[in-house]
Structures are given as structure tokens and as C-alpha cells.
Scaffold this motif. Structure first.
Motif, short mmCIF file in Angstrom:
data_model
loop_
_atom_site.label_atom_id
_atom_site.label_comp_id
_atom_site.label_asym_id
_atom_site.label_seq_id
_atom_site.Cartn_x
_atom_site.Cartn_y
_atom_site.Cartn_z
N SER A 57 0.77 -1.12 -0.04
CA SER A 57 -0.08 0.02 0.18
C SER A 57 0.89 1.24 -0.07
CB SER A 57 -0.89 -0.03 1.26
OG SER A 57 -1.44 1.29 1.40
N CYS A 59 -0.38 4.05 0.61
CA CYS A 59 -1.24 5.19 1.60
C CYS A 59 -0.77 4.76 2.82
CB CYS A 59 -2.69 4.90 1.53
SG CYS A 59 -3.72 6.09 2.39
N ALA A 64 -3.19 7.20 5.71
CA ALA A 64 -3.58 6.34 6.24
C ALA A 64 -4.45 6.79 7.40
CB ALA A 64 -2.61 5.24 7.06
N TRP A 67 -7.46 7.53 5.42
CA TRP A 67 -7.87 6.42 4.61
C TRP A 67 -7.42 5.10 5.15
CZ3 TRP A 67 -11.23 7.01 0.61
CH2 TRP A 67 -11.46 8.39 -0.13
N ALA A 69 -6.96 1.29 6.60
CA ALA A 69 -6.94 -0.04 5.86
C ALA A 69 -7.99 -0.79 6.67
CB ALA A 69 -5.71 -0.66 5.96
N GLN A 93 -3.24 -5.89 5.99
CA GLN A 93 -4.43 -5.13 5.38
C GLN A 93 -5.12 -6.01 4.30
OE1 GLN A 93 -3.15 -1.68 3.53
NE2 GLN A 93 -5.35 -1.17 2.48
N TYR A 102 -9.62 0.02 1.66
CA TYR A 102 -9.39 1.06 2.51
C TYR A 102 -11.04 1.62 2.87
CZ TYR A 102 -4.74 1.67 0.45
OH TYR A 102 -3.63 1.57 -0.09
#
Length: 127
Positions: A57, A59, A64, A67, A69, A93, A102
Motif C-alpha cells: 500500500s 497510503c 492512512a 484512509w 486500511a 490489510q 480502505y
């Protein structure tokens, strides 16, 4: 005798349905109105900057927080189109068809879809 046989069949069928239902509870997502949702019923999203099937990921950190996980239970195992990736912070995740999944922090309740097309980078996850 026929009544007893019918009763046994009904009990057997109900037990089978209950067994299937508990197996389905282990699935990391459900589908609602054509989109994937988490166990809490909130919409799930994919990020177009993630590389599908990379096992990563992109992000992390501040991203995070907005967004989060879709987390993986300690006993969960990959299944069907679902895989497990390890994030930069070492947490796990769920990914679907290779794309990490997400939540959007600003979705307040089940059914909210306010993150769709956010910054032209976030899309509702679809089966």
C-alpha cells in the motif's frame, strides 16, 4: 415415518445453512448496492496510486489516517480473490483482486460513499 423423515431433513438443511452462514462471516467484505463494504457496513475504496498485485500500500502515515486500511484478523487466511498485504507499519490489510482496501474516515455511517472519486484517485471498491 414420513413426518419424522421430513423433520430430520429440515433439521439437517437448517444445520447446513447455519454452517454456511458462519463460513461467510469469515469473508472480509460483503456486497451492498454493487460495492464492497466492510463488516461494519461502511463502504470500501481502492487507491489508484497503489500498484495492483504488488503486495504493498502506498497510503501510509497521514494518508492512512484519512484512509484507514481494512484490517485483517490474526487468524484470517487469504481466500478467493482476497489476499493479505503487509503495510509499512507491519500491520496487515486486506486486498481484493490485488488492490488494497480502505475505509474513508469521513464516511460516518454504513451506506455513506463520500470518498468516491476523491482527488480523482479514490474509487469505490466493486466486486
Amino acid at each position: 415415518m414420513k413426518l419424522l423423515s421430513a423433520s430430520i431433513l429440515a433439521v439437517t438443511l437448517l444445520a447446513g445453512c447455519a454452517s454456511m452462514s458462519s463460513m461467510m462471516a469469515d469473508t472480509p467484505t460483503k456486497t451492498s448496492d454493487g460495492v464492497l463494504v466492510g463488516p461494519d457496513g461502511k463502504s470500501l475504496y481502492t487507491f489508484n496510486r497503489d500498484t495492483a498485485n504488488s503486495g504493498k500500500s502506498v497510503c501510509n502515515a497521514a494518508c492512512a489516517k484519512l484512509w484507514p486500511a481494512l484490517p485483517v484478523a490474526a487468524t484470517a487466511k487469504p481466500m478467493g480473490g482476497y489476499t493479505i498485504i503487509v503495510r509499512d507499519d507491519a500491520t496487515q490489510q486486506w486486498a481484493y483482486k490485488g488492490s488494497p482496501l480502505y475505509y474513508y474516515a469521513n464516511d460516518a455511517k454504513a451506506g455513506d460513499r463520500t470518498g468516491d472519486n476523491f482527488n480523482n484517485a479514490w474509487k469505490l471498491a466493486r466486486p
